[in-house]
Design a protein around this motif. Structure first.
Motif, mmCIF file in Angstrom:
data_model
loop_
_atom_site.group_PDB
_atom_site.id
_atom_site.type_symbol
_atom_site.label_atom_id
_atom_site.label_comp_id
_atom_site.label_asym_id
_atom_site.label_seq_id
_atom_site.Cartn_x
_atom_site.Cartn_y
_atom_site.Cartn_z
ATOM 1 N N TYR A 189 -17.467 -15.835 6.639
ATOM 2 C CA TYR A 189 -17.220 -17.144 7.261
ATOM 3 C C TYR A 189 -15.884 -17.753 6.816
ATOM 4 N N GLY A 190 -15.031 -16.946 6.202
ATOM 5 C CA GLY A 190 -13.740 -17.446 5.768
ATOM 6 C C GLY A 190 -13.723 -17.962 4.350
ATOM 7 N N GLY A 191 -14.779 -17.726 3.586
ATOM 8 C CA GLY A 191 -14.846 -18.181 2.199
ATOM 9 C C GLY A 191 -14.264 -17.158 1.240
ATOM 10 N N ALA A 192 -15.117 -16.558 0.428
ATOM 11 C CA ALA A 192 -14.655 -15.589 -0.561
ATOM 12 C C ALA A 192 -15.763 -14.580 -0.831
ATOM 13 N N LEU A 193 -15.372 -13.450 -1.391
ATOM 14 C CA LEU A 193 -16.323 -12.457 -1.878
ATOM 15 C C LEU A 193 -16.331 -12.549 -3.393
ATOM 16 N N THR A 194 -17.515 -12.721 -3.961
ATOM 17 C CA THR A 194 -17.637 -13.061 -5.384
ATOM 18 C C THR A 194 -18.431 -12.013 -6.143
ATOM 19 N N ALA A 195 -17.970 -11.745 -7.363
ATOM 20 C CA ALA A 195 -18.692 -10.881 -8.299
ATOM 21 C C ALA A 195 -18.872 -11.630 -9.611
ATOM 22 N N TYR A 196 -19.966 -11.321 -10.290
ATOM 23 C CA TYR A 196 -20.270 -11.923 -11.584
ATOM 24 C C TYR A 196 -20.227 -10.832 -12.650
ATOM 25 N N ASP A 197 -19.455 -11.068 -13.703
ATOM 26 C CA ASP A 197 -19.362 -10.163 -14.850
ATOM 27 C C ASP A 197 -20.498 -10.521 -15.807
ATOM 28 N N TRP A 198 -21.539 -9.694 -15.809
ATOM 29 C CA TRP A 198 -22.773 -10.012 -16.537
ATOM 30 C C TRP A 198 -22.562 -10.039 -18.050
ATOM 31 N N ARG A 199 -21.717 -9.211 -18.567
ATOM 32 C CA ARG A 199 -21.518 -9.170 -20.019
ATOM 33 C C ARG A 199 -20.653 -10.320 -20.514
ATOM 34 N N ARG A 200 -19.720 -10.786 -19.701
ATOM 35 C CA ARG A 200 -18.776 -11.819 -20.140
ATOM 36 C C ARG A 200 -19.077 -13.196 -19.563
ATOM 37 N N ASP A 201 -20.061 -13.285 -18.680
ATOM 38 C CA ASP A 201 -20.399 -14.550 -18.040
ATOM 39 C C ASP A 201 -19.170 -15.136 -17.337
ATOM 40 N N GLU A 202 -18.512 -14.278 -16.544
ATOM 41 C CA GLU A 202 -17.316 -14.684 -15.814
ATOM 42 C C GLU A 202 -17.474 -14.362 -14.329
ATOM 43 N N VAL A 203 -16.758 -15.109 -13.513
ATOM 44 C CA VAL A 203 -16.788 -14.911 -12.063
ATOM 45 C C VAL A 203 -15.442 -14.394 -11.586
ATOM 46 N N HIS A 204 -15.480 -13.427 -10.667
ATOM 47 C CA HIS A 204 -14.285 -12.927 -10.004
ATOM 48 C C HIS A 204 -14.469 -13.131 -8.505
ATOM 49 N N SER A 205 -13.458 -13.667 -7.843
ATOM 50 C CA SER A 205 -13.553 -13.881 -6.398
ATOM 51 C C SER A 205 -12.252 -13.482 -5.718
ATOM 52 N N VAL A 206 -12.376 -12.956 -4.503
ATOM 53 C CA VAL A 206 -11.204 -12.731 -3.650
ATOM 54 C C VAL A 206 -11.434 -13.509 -2.360
ATOM 55 N N ASN A 207 -10.403 -14.195 -1.910
ATOM 56 C CA ASN A 207 -10.518 -14.990 -0.701
ATOM 57 C C ASN A 207 -10.617 -14.099 0.540
#
Length: 227
Positions: A189-207
């Motif tokens: 829908y024009g947002g982002a694709l998101t991944a969660y780094d389970w070991r580091r409790d961090e989020v990665h996203s690409v628009n």
């Protein structure tokens, strides 16, 4: 954990041997953004990648997404409601090969490891996991009677282990709660694709590179300020 119907489609994993563990939100056929996200994560043989379902439907390259996920080392996905529609013949073949369709059919409804549960939509906090059926895990959202996008949402009343990772509900940004993590940030829908780094409790996203499908603002949920 679950009743017989769901337990037969529940995949338990061990994460101790993996250096990194990533969970990825709804891809919906967006192959290009998936490639960009994987380039950023750079998963190898010592990494685990788990998708929350809805790999297919709505986007431009469903076949490419399924083939890319299938070729990843140590990748798993739960089935989403759009995978179920595909298997029921409600959405056509979406360009998938027979092998791709059978791979989707082999995907579980739930994936878990100690302290963590991955399902497509979520869980109903008003009943035990043993009483959930496949439809619950793939479609739950609002707890209001007849209110698909009305608060309260299930995660607002869910306050116990395991921590549930989910997609299905399109979010304006990732939802990060103690016991619930929402990862569908509306790439198609024009947002982002998101991944969660389970070991580091961090989020990665690409628009998203472009808006493939339109969606009313009323059907995009903005997490509360403390989420």
């Amino acid at each position: 954990m679950f009743g017989p119907e769901v337990e037969a489609q529940h995949r338990r994993l061990s994460v101790e041997a993996f250096e990194d563990v990533y969970l990825v939100g709804d891809v919906h056929g967006c192959r290009s953004e998936l490639e960009s996200l994987l380039d950023e994560l750079d998963p190898g043989d010592d990494n685990l990648v788990v998708f929350v379902g809805d790999l297919v439907s709505k986007g431009p390259d469903n076949r490419g997404v399924v083939e890319r996920v299938r070729e990843l080392p140590n990748a798993h996905s739960v089935r989403g409601n759009n995978e179920e529609k595909l298997l029921r013949g409600e959405t056509g073949g979406l360009g998938l090969t027979d092998a791709g369709r059978e791979w989707i059919r082999s995907c579980p409804v739930a994936i878990s490891w100690p302290g963590t549960l991955v399902v497509h939509a979520g869980v109903d906090p008003h009943k035990p996991l043993a009483d959930h059926d496949v439809d619950d895990l793939e479609t739950v959202r609002s707890l209001a009677e007849g209110g698909d996008y009305a608060r309260p949402y299930w995660w607002e009343q869910y306050a116990e282990p395991p921590r549930v990772f989910f997609g299905h509900t399109v979010l304006a940004r990732p939802l990060l709660r103690e016991y619930a993590v929402g990862l569908d940030t509306g790439c198609v829908y024009g947002g982002a694709l998101t991944a969660y780094d389970w070991r580091r409790d961090e989020v990665h996203s690409v628009n998203a590179e472009r808006t493939v499908k339109s969606r009313p603002k009323s059907e995009v949920v903005t997490p509360r300020a403390d989420e």
